[in-house]
Design a protein around this motif. Structure first.
Motif, PDB file in Angstrom:
ATOM      1  N   PHE A   1       0.841  -1.212   0.000  1.00  0.00           N
ATOM      2  CA  PHE A   1       0.000   0.000   0.000  1.00  0.00           C
ATOM      3  C   PHE A   1       0.871   1.256   0.000  1.00  0.00           C
ATOM      4  O   PHE A   1       0.530   2.263  -0.593  1.00  0.00           O
ATOM      5  CB  PHE A   1      -0.933   0.026   1.222  1.00  0.00           C
ATOM      6  CG  PHE A   1      -2.141  -0.873   1.094  1.00  0.00           C
ATOM      7  CD1 PHE A   1      -2.095  -2.062   0.387  1.00  0.00           C
ATOM      8  CD2 PHE A   1      -3.345  -0.518   1.692  1.00  0.00           C
ATOM      9  CE1 PHE A   1      -3.209  -2.881   0.271  1.00  0.00           C
ATOM     10  CE2 PHE A   1      -4.466  -1.331   1.588  1.00  0.00           C
ATOM     11  CZ  PHE A   1      -4.399  -2.511   0.877  1.00  0.00           C
TER      12      PHE A   1
ATOM     13  N   HIS B   1     -16.399  -4.754   3.275  1.00  0.00           N
ATOM     14  CA  HIS B   1     -15.430  -5.183   2.248  1.00  0.00           C
ATOM     15  C   HIS B   1     -14.714  -6.433   2.731  1.00  0.00           C
ATOM     16  O   HIS B   1     -14.212  -6.460   3.858  1.00  0.00           O
ATOM     17  CB  HIS B   1     -14.428  -4.031   2.055  1.00  0.00           C
ATOM     18  CG  HIS B   1     -13.356  -4.282   1.046  1.00  0.00           C
ATOM     19  ND1 HIS B   1     -12.100  -3.717   1.163  1.00  0.00           N
ATOM     20  CD2 HIS B   1     -13.324  -5.007  -0.104  1.00  0.00           C
ATOM     21  CE1 HIS B   1     -11.353  -4.091   0.127  1.00  0.00           C
ATOM     22  NE2 HIS B   1     -12.068  -4.868  -0.652  1.00  0.00           N
TER      23      HIS B   1
ATOM     24  N   ASP C   1      -2.902  -9.388  -1.287  1.00  0.00           N
ATOM     25  CA  ASP C   1      -3.882  -8.319  -1.065  1.00  0.00           C
ATOM     26  C   ASP C   1      -5.126  -8.979  -0.466  1.00  0.00           C
ATOM     27  O   ASP C   1      -5.646  -9.937  -1.043  1.00  0.00           O
ATOM     28  CB  ASP C   1      -4.204  -7.660  -2.419  1.00  0.00           C
ATOM     29  CG  ASP C   1      -5.100  -6.436  -2.321  1.00  0.00           C
ATOM     30  OD1 ASP C   1      -5.361  -5.960  -1.205  1.00  0.00           O
ATOM     31  OD2 ASP C   1      -5.529  -5.947  -3.399  1.00  0.00           O
TER      32      ASP C   1
ATOM     33  N   GLU D   1     -11.900  -9.458   1.054  1.00  0.00           N
ATOM     34  CA  GLU D   1     -11.053  -9.699  -0.130  1.00  0.00           C
ATOM     35  C   GLU D   1     -10.074 -10.840   0.124  1.00  0.00           C
ATOM     36  O   GLU D   1      -9.514 -10.953   1.212  1.00  0.00           O
ATOM     37  CB  GLU D   1     -10.250  -8.427  -0.468  1.00  0.00           C
ATOM     38  CG  GLU D   1      -9.244  -8.598  -1.602  1.00  0.00           C
ATOM     39  CD  GLU D   1      -8.483  -7.323  -1.920  1.00  0.00           C
ATOM     40  OE1 GLU D   1      -8.361  -6.458  -1.030  1.00  0.00           O
ATOM     41  OE2 GLU D   1      -8.006  -7.202  -3.067  1.00  0.00           O
TER      42      GLU D   1
ATOM     43  N   GLU E   1     -12.893  -9.181  -4.472  1.00  0.00           N
ATOM     44  CA  GLU E   1     -13.172  -8.281  -3.353  1.00  0.00           C
ATOM     45  C   GLU E   1     -14.505  -7.544  -3.468  1.00  0.00           C
ATOM     46  O   GLU E   1     -14.541  -6.370  -3.799  1.00  0.00           O
ATOM     47  CB  GLU E   1     -12.037  -7.276  -3.182  1.00  0.00           C
ATOM     48  CG  GLU E   1     -11.603  -6.524  -4.433  1.00  0.00           C
ATOM     49  CD  GLU E   1     -10.530  -5.462  -4.094  1.00  0.00           C
ATOM     50  OE1 GLU E   1     -10.655  -4.794  -3.059  1.00  0.00           O
ATOM     51  OE2 GLU E   1      -9.586  -5.313  -4.891  1.00  0.00           O
TER      52      GLU E   1
END
Ligand code: MG
Ligand code: MG
Length: 283
Positions: free
Chosen positions: A61, A247, A109, A249, A218
């Motif tokens: 990130f 969310h 991720d 993922e 996601e």
């Protein structure tokens, strides 16, 4: 002439994605006992950073232009891309944490959602737990599709079908919204690669699902409308109607012998079981 890079990876390349996936999973799992009332989102970010660095990896990130944190932490009406900071968690908050590690040039991720334990109105807790359960289930439905479906478009169809099959929330009576502007993606040498993975049915079938494909799946759901806006911080995506967002993922590899969820410690066995899919380690 620009040569378009293949979206399909070799078995050796997929194997290189196992360790960054494990590190990403460890960073998120380390937060579970810390998600308590009174903890700031910056403290969660610091712990995720500590775990990633301790494993000899780096935060991918922080490699995103203009972003300085290890995680995105999105609380309540924030759906994705929330910036960690001084915000202190309250009992009953719904908290989605998105995180990724890069290890030896390969990426993981993943995002998980927590409900902050403590004394909160029971209807609020029930609503948020249900939203997280439906979002999580829709992610696993999409992942399961990767084991048997022929095209990437089938993943979005599976996610949408799962959400619609849940019907409206049994707590609020509202239908769930699926964000349209934000999607999953290929993953590998870069955290974000082609192709896009839509979380809903599209007219285009998309690329073929075959061995070598690595995708971040996601779904981003709301407990109300699908419309979102970007807050003044230029990152945080919040719902227009103030409904809660959620969310989940995972990064997933399709290989010669099946699928393997790179960011799940069990390869996805528990999440895939209800769909009759058994993950297989990458040979
Ligand atoms: Mg992510
Ligand atoms: Mg992603």
């Amino acid at each position: 002439m620009m040569l378009r890079k293949s979206i399909y990876k070799s078995p050796a390349q997929l194997r290189s994605m196992v360790e960054p996936g494990r590190i990403t999973a460890a960073a998120l799992e380390a937060l579970r006992p810390l998600v308590r009332a009174g903890v700031s989102t910056a403290e969660l970010d610091a712990e995720a950073s500590r775990v990633i660095i301790a494993r000899g990896a780096e935060s991918n990130f922080k490699l995103v232009r203009g972003y300085r944190h290890t995680t995105c932490i999105s609380v309540n009406e924030e759906v994705v891309h929330g910036i960690p900071g001084d915000r202190v968690l309250q009992p009953g908050d719904i908290v989605s944490v998105d995180c990724g590690a890069q290890f030896q040039g390969w990426n993981g991720d993943s995002a998980v959602t927590f409900i902050v334990p403590g004394d909160a109105p029971s209807d609020v807790l029930a609503r948020r737990q249900e939203l997280s359960r439906v979002t999580n289930g829709s992610m696993w439905a999409g992942i399961a599709a990767m084991a048997s479906a022929s095209h990437i478009g089938d993943i979005g169809a599976a996610i949408q079908d799962y959400v619609e099959a849940q019907g409206p929330s049994v707590v609020s009576g509202e239908s769930y919204g699926i964000l349209r502007e934000y999607v999953g993606h290929g993953i590998g040498r870069k955290m974000h690669e082609a192709p896009s993975v839509f979380n809903y049915r599209t007219p285009d079938a998309g690329a073929e699902i075959r061995p070598g494909l690595a995708l971040a799946i996601e779904p981003m759901l709301t407990a109300g409308g699908e419309a979102t806006f970007v807050e003044d911080d230029d990152w945080t995506v919040s719902t227009v109607d103030g409904s809660d967002g959620c969310h989940w993922e995972h990064s997933v590899a399709r290989h010669e012998n099946g699928i393997w969820v790179l960011t799940a410690p069990d390869g996805g066995a528990a999440g895939l079981a209800p769909f009759g899919v058994t993950p297989t380690p990458i040979a």
